[in-house]
Design an enzyme around this catalytic site. Structure first.
Site, PDB file in Angstrom:
ATOM      1  N   ASN A 183       0.754  87.940  66.418  1.00  0.00           N
ATOM      2  CA  ASN A 183       1.085  89.327  67.033  1.00  0.00           C
ATOM      3  C   ASN A 183      -0.511  89.909  65.541  1.00  0.00           C
ATOM      4  O   ASN A 183      -0.831  90.828  66.748  1.00  0.00           O
ATOM      5  CB  ASN A 183       2.366  90.255  66.377  1.00  0.00           C
ATOM      6  CG  ASN A 183       2.914  89.772  68.230  1.00  0.00           C
ATOM      7  OD1 ASN A 183       3.844  90.575  68.210  1.00  0.00           O
ATOM      8  ND2 ASN A 183       2.397  89.062  68.405  1.00  0.00           N
TER       9      ASN A 183
ATOM     10  N   GLY B 139       8.781  89.521  70.631  1.00  0.00           N
ATOM     11  CA  GLY B 139      10.038  88.653  71.159  1.00  0.00           C
ATOM     12  C   GLY B 139       9.233  87.726  72.347  1.00  0.00           C
ATOM     13  O   GLY B 139      10.078  87.591  72.364  1.00  0.00           O
ATOM     14  N   GLY B 140       7.987  87.549  72.706  1.00  0.00           N
ATOM     15  CA  GLY B 140       7.322  86.612  73.593  1.00  0.00           C
ATOM     16  C   GLY B 140       7.341  85.494  73.021  1.00  0.00           C
ATOM     17  O   GLY B 140       7.534  84.787  71.394  1.00  0.00           O
TER      18      GLY B 140
ATOM     19  N   HIS C 150      -0.348  94.962  77.178  1.00  0.00           N
ATOM     20  CA  HIS C 150       0.842  95.444  75.610  1.00  0.00           C
ATOM     21  C   HIS C 150       0.363  94.593  74.635  1.00  0.00           C
ATOM     22  O   HIS C 150       1.430  95.319  73.161  1.00  0.00           O
ATOM     23  CB  HIS C 150       1.835  93.965  76.087  1.00  0.00           C
ATOM     24  CG  HIS C 150       3.935  94.187  75.332  1.00  0.00           C
ATOM     25  ND1 HIS C 150       4.477  96.014  75.665  1.00  0.00           N
ATOM     26  CD2 HIS C 150       4.750  94.339  74.908  1.00  0.00           C
ATOM     27  CE1 HIS C 150       4.983  96.079  74.858  1.00  0.00           C
ATOM     28  NE2 HIS C 150       5.404  94.434  74.555  1.00  0.00           N
ATOM     29  N   TRP C 151      -0.575  94.149  74.299  1.00  0.00           N
ATOM     30  CA  TRP C 151      -1.316  94.404  72.830  1.00  0.00           C
ATOM     31  C   TRP C 151      -2.218  94.898  72.067  1.00  0.00           C
ATOM     32  O   TRP C 151      -3.631  94.355  72.216  1.00  0.00           O
ATOM     33  CB  TRP C 151      -1.713  92.683  73.277  1.00  0.00           C
ATOM     34  CG  TRP C 151      -0.631  91.677  73.134  1.00  0.00           C
ATOM     35  CD1 TRP C 151       0.711  92.214  71.924  1.00  0.00           C
ATOM     36  CD2 TRP C 151      -0.689  90.299  72.919  1.00  0.00           C
ATOM     37  NE1 TRP C 151       1.241  90.465  72.617  1.00  0.00           N
ATOM     38  CE2 TRP C 151       0.739  89.737  72.654  1.00  0.00           C
ATOM     39  CE3 TRP C 151      -1.700  89.578  73.105  1.00  0.00           C
ATOM     40  CZ2 TRP C 151       0.263  88.298  73.239  1.00  0.00           C
ATOM     41  CZ3 TRP C 151      -1.600  88.120  73.140  1.00  0.00           C
ATOM     42  CH2 TRP C 151      -0.996  87.818  73.266  1.00  0.00           C
TER      43      TRP C 151
ATOM     44  N   ASN D  50       6.040  96.561  67.452  1.00  0.00           N
ATOM     45  CA  ASN D  50       5.567  96.677  68.315  1.00  0.00           C
ATOM     46  C   ASN D  50       7.028  95.829  69.741  1.00  0.00           C
ATOM     47  O   ASN D  50       7.095  94.423  69.121  1.00  0.00           O
ATOM     48  CB  ASN D  50       3.889  94.647  68.709  1.00  0.00           C
ATOM     49  CG  ASN D  50       3.747  94.607  69.782  1.00  0.00           C
ATOM     50  OD1 ASN D  50       3.085  93.610  70.240  1.00  0.00           O
ATOM     51  ND2 ASN D  50       3.938  95.638  71.217  1.00  0.00           N
TER      52      ASN D  50
ATOM     53  N   ARG E 262       1.538  78.909  71.293  1.00  0.00           N
ATOM     54  CA  ARG E 262       2.232  79.368  71.456  1.00  0.00           C
ATOM     55  C   ARG E 262       3.568  78.690  71.904  1.00  0.00           C
ATOM     56  O   ARG E 262       4.582  78.231  71.651  1.00  0.00           O
ATOM     57  CB  ARG E 262       2.468  80.636  72.150  1.00  0.00           C
ATOM     58  CG  ARG E 262       1.499  81.903  71.706  1.00  0.00           C
ATOM     59  CD  ARG E 262       1.807  82.669  70.923  1.00  0.00           C
ATOM     60  NE  ARG E 262       2.813  83.564  71.072  1.00  0.00           N
ATOM     61  CZ  ARG E 262       3.453  84.779  71.673  1.00  0.00           C
ATOM     62  NH1 ARG E 262       2.634  85.634  70.819  1.00  0.00           N
ATOM     63  NH2 ARG E 262       4.034  85.496  72.276  1.00  0.00           N
TER      64      ARG E 262
END
Length: 274
Positions: free
Chosen positions: A37, A28-29, A253-254, A96, A175
């Protein structure tokens, strides 16, 4: 492809491959989407499964409503409507962060529609036992919401990865193009508010309901995760009856990008088991 829900929410999604349906739910960034993603992972998974990867409500090319309840529930309801339209009765889910939380809510809300779950540092399910709240990543996310800029976005993206070289100027520009749109900013604010409003915030505390999950669950964490730290896995691992945990060292986190080949093998093997 796009799909129009009865509630007039259009979801943009990618549908490729054949076989058992597997839904990929992104994080959700700012500027997130299915392709941002999972763009590299989709072709690999599509060799084994039918891969359905939607832009969650408020992200990518999907509609960006601001009037909704708790976000995990909002996304889960949009997903079940999409699966109904596609004629998919049951699917495995891989999520994720925010997408992990939406996958958990989907499994709790529609237990007969959810198969196996791969949850990558899932939001709402991880309860930080030792790490402070809010975490560094969540603070950076909030800073972008207050004052959106390329610099604030880059600072947030750097908290997502152990390998800082993955945060390129091209990634930031890509992004930011989505994240800086007025409707995206409003949708992100509405999503964040749903986690703190008195009438909705408890639905986001998924760790309190983790014991109700009956699906096979693979928890995936990066040891160096600065958004949802590793200690957040402890309660979920204790409460989920059929859970297992895999931790990648040298990973944030990825995991789907930083440990691309290993992650793909791990998740595909788990989802392919009889």
């Amino acid at each position: 492809m796009t799909y129009t829900e009865k509630a007039a929410i259009r979801l943009h999604f990618h549908d490729s491959g054949e076989g058992k349906p597997v839904v990929l739910l992104h994080g959700g960034g700012p500027g997130a989407s299915a392709l941002s993603n999972f763009g590299r992972n989709i072709p690999v998974f599509a060799k084994h499964f039918r891969v359905i990867a939607p832009d969650q409500p408020g992200f990518g090319q999907s509609d960006k409503p601001t009037e909704h309840g708790q976000y995990f529930t909002h996304s889960a309801d949009a997903l079940v409507a999409l699966l109904d339209e596609l004629g998919v009765d049951k699917a495995d889910l891989l999520g994720n962060s925010l997408g992990g939380g939406a996958a958990v809510r989907f499994a709790l809300r529609y237990p007969d529609r959810a198969g196996r779950l791969v949850l990558m540092a899932p939001g709402g399910l991880g309860l930080n036992v030792f790490a402070p709240d809010p975490t560094e990543g969540v603070k950076r996310l909030g800073a972008f919401g207050v004052a959106p800029s390329r610099e604030a976005l880059k600072a947030f993206l750097k908290t997502l990865v152990y390998d800082q070289n993955l945060v390129t100027d091209e990634l930031v520009d890509e992004r930011f193009e989505y994240a800086s749109q007025p409707e995206s900013l409003k949708a992100m604010a509405a999503m964040g508010a749903s986690f703190s409003r008195p009438d909705t915030f408890e639905e986001g505390m998924l760790w309190r309901e983790a014991y109700r999950l009956r699906q096979r669950v693979l928890l995936v964490w990066g040891r160096e995760d600065r958004v949802n730290p590793l200690d957040g896995a402890l309660v979920a691992l204790k409460l989920i009856r059929r859970a297992q945990l895999h931790v990648f060292g040298g990973c944030g986190h990825w995991a789907q990008l930083e440990k691309f080949d290993e992650f793909n093998r791990l998740a595909i093997d788990f989802l392919s088991e009889g």
